[in-house]
Design an enzyme around this catalytic site. Structure first.
Site, short mmCIF file in Angstrom:
data_model
loop_
_atom_site.label_atom_id
_atom_site.label_comp_id
_atom_site.label_asym_id
_atom_site.label_seq_id
_atom_site.Cartn_x
_atom_site.Cartn_y
_atom_site.Cartn_z
N HIS A 19 0.86 -1.18 0.00
CA HIS A 19 0.00 0.00 0.00
C HIS A 19 0.90 1.24 0.00
O HIS A 19 1.36 1.69 1.04
CB HIS A 19 -0.91 -0.01 1.22
CG HIS A 19 -2.09 0.91 1.10
ND1 HIS A 19 -2.16 1.93 0.16
CD2 HIS A 19 -3.27 0.97 1.79
CE1 HIS A 19 -3.31 2.57 0.30
NE2 HIS A 19 -4.00 2.00 1.27
N HIS A 58 -2.62 6.73 -0.16
CA HIS A 58 -3.58 7.14 0.87
C HIS A 58 -2.95 7.59 2.19
O HIS A 58 -3.57 7.50 3.24
CB HIS A 58 -4.58 6.01 1.13
CG HIS A 58 -5.35 5.65 -0.11
ND1 HIS A 58 -6.17 4.55 -0.18
CD2 HIS A 58 -5.40 6.24 -1.33
CE1 HIS A 58 -6.70 4.48 -1.39
NE2 HIS A 58 -6.25 5.50 -2.11
N TYR A 63 -0.41 6.45 3.97
CA TYR A 63 0.19 5.51 4.90
C TYR A 63 1.71 5.49 4.73
O TYR A 63 2.27 6.27 3.98
CB TYR A 63 -0.46 4.14 4.74
CG TYR A 63 -1.94 4.17 5.08
CD1 TYR A 63 -2.35 4.53 6.36
CD2 TYR A 63 -2.91 3.92 4.12
CE1 TYR A 63 -3.70 4.61 6.68
CE2 TYR A 63 -4.26 4.00 4.43
CZ TYR A 63 -4.65 4.35 5.71
OH TYR A 63 -5.98 4.45 6.03
#
Length: 362
Positions: free
Chosen positions: A174, A177, A179
Site C-alpha cells: 500500500h 492514501h 500511509y
C-alpha cells in the site's frame, strides 16, 4: 461476452476475468486475527478474478487502527489460510495488501512496547478511534533511524514470506492514501537528511528496496503495489505538480525494471493526466485502474486499452455477486456506510443479498 468478464493473461499473470476486488478496511479482525467471518466475506466475493485484501499490517507497529489484521505471527499465518483456501476453491487469486499505517494511528492501538513510527517526527492532523479512550488525535510518530528503516524493510520481506506460507498468491504494497510508504514519498512528511530523504530517488528508496527484496524472497510475479499520485488523504498534503509527476514517472520506471506483477492505480482528479500516461509508458506489466467506476465505465476503460484490469471497492462491498450483476445488467446494492467498520458481526459485512436471493424474495 463483455471484456470485463473474459479471462485475462499478460505475461505469467492470469485471471479468470478482468475484475479486481479492491482493498477495503473493514475492522472486523478482533485481536488482529482474521476469523471465520472474514473468510466467508472473501469467499462470497470470489467471483472476482483477483481479490486484494483489506489493509493488513506487516509488522506490529503498523497496527495503527483498531481491529485490523496482521501477518507477522504464526497464529495470523494459520488463521489466514481459512481465507486463502476459501477463495482458491472458486479459481480466484488473492493478494494480501500490506498496509503499514505509519504516523496514521495511535499508540493505544499497538501491542505493548511499540510506538507509532514515521519517516520523520511530524504529527498528522486528525483523529482515530482507540481501544481504550475512544476518539483521540493521532500520536506523534517516532522518527525512524537509518538502521530502523533497514529493519522496517526486512520486516516487510518477512511478512512477504509469511504471506506465501499462508497460501496467498502474492502481496500488494500500500503505497497510497497517506500511509507509511507514501509518507516516505511525500516531501511534506519526509524531511530526512539520510539516504531515505531529500531527492526523489532517495524518497523512493524504501519502496524500491522492499519491492526488490520481496521479489527476491517470493518471486517478482507475486508482488504488486498500489499508488495514488497527488493523493492528500491522511494529511500528506499536496506538493509541486512537476515533482509529483517526476516522482511517479521515476517510480514506475524502477518498478518496471524489477518486473513486478502489477501497479494498482487509486485514481483521483487532481493528479496530472501526464502522470498517469507516464506510469503506463514506463511500466509494461499489468496496470489496474480503480476509483469511481461503474460497470459501464469500467467496460469502456478496458476497451480503450490503456488499463489492463479494473477495480471496484464499494460496489464489491455491497454486492458479493458483482460479476453476475454485471453479466445480467442488474441493479447494484448500495453500501450501508454506517456499518463499514462497525462491530464484529455479519451486519453490513456478509449479509448483503445476492441477485438470486433478491429475485427469490421478490
Amino acid at each position: 461476452m463483455k471484456k470485463i468478464l473474459s479471462p485475462y493473461t499478460k505475461g505469467n499473470f492470469s485471471l479468470k476475468n478482468h475484475l479486481v476486488m479492491a482493498p477495503m478496511t473493514r475492522a472486523r479482525a478482533t485481536g488482529n486475527l482474521p476469523n471465520d467471518l472474514i473468510a466467508e466475506y472473501y469467499e462470497q466475493r470470489s467471483g472476482a478474478g483477483l481479490i486484494v485484501t483489506e489493509g493488513v499490517s506487516p509488522t506490529p507497529e503498523g497496527l495503527g487502527y483498531t481491529n485490523i489484521p496482521g501477518i507477522f505471527s504464526e497464529a495470523q499465518i494459520t488463521a489466514w489460510k481459512k481465507t486463502t483456501d476459501a477463495v482458491h476453491k472458486h479459481n480466484s487469486k488473492i493478494f494480501i495488501q500490506f498496509m503499514h499505517t505509519g504516523r496514521i494511528g495511535h499508540n493505544n492501538n499497538l501491542p505493548a512496547g511499540y510506538k507509532i513510527i514515521g519517516p520523520s517526527a511530524i504529527k498528522a492532523a486528525g483523529e482515530t478511534y482507540t481501544y481504550t479512550e475512544g476518539m483521540q488525535g493521532f500520536s506523534e510518530p517516532v522518527a525512524l533511524t537509518t538502521d530502523g528503516v533497514e529493519k522496517l524493510i526486512e520486516g516487510f520481506v518477512t511478512a512477504a514470506k509469511n504471506a506465501v506460507a499462508a497460501d496467498f498468491d502474492g502481496i500488494e504494497l500500500h503505497g497510497a492514501h497517506g500511509y507509511l510508504l507514501e509518507q516516505f514519498l511525500n516531501p511534506n512528511v519526509n524531511n530526512r537528511t539520510d539516504e531515505f530523504g531529500g531527492n526523489i530517488a532517495n524518497r523512493c528508496k524504501v519502496i524500491i528496496e522492499i519491492v526488490a527484496k520481496s521479489a527476491l524472497a517470493i518471486g517478482k510475479e507475486k508482488v504488486g503495489i498500489r499508488l495514488s499520485p497527488s493523493s492528500i488523504f491522511n494529511d500528506v498534503q499536496a506538493y509541486n505538480e512537476e515533482e509529483v509527476h517526476e516522482t511517479y514517472s521515476y517510480l514506475a520506471t524502477e518498478l518496471n525494471k524489477l518486473g513486478i506483477a502489477y501497479i494498482h492505480i487509486s485514481a483521483n482528479d487532481v493528479a496530472p493526466k501526464k502522470t498517469y500516461e507516464a506510469i503506463r509508458k514506463n511500466f509494461i506489466n499489468t496496470l489496474i485502474f480503480c476509483n469511481g467506476l461503474t460497470p459501464e465505465t469500467a467496460e469502456l476503460t478496458l476497451e480503450k486499452g490503456v488499463y489492463d484490469l479494473v477495480g471496484f471497492g464499494k460496489a464489491y462491498l455491497a454486492n458479493p455477486d458483482l460479476e453476475k450483476r454485471i453479466e445480467k445488467g442488474a441493479p447494484l446494492n448500495q453500501p450501508d456506510f454506517k456499518t463499514l467498520y462497525a462491530g464484529a458481526g455479519k451486519e453490513g459485512f456478509t449479509d448483503y443479498p445476492t441477485l438470486e436471493e433478491q429475485l427469490k424474495n421478490a
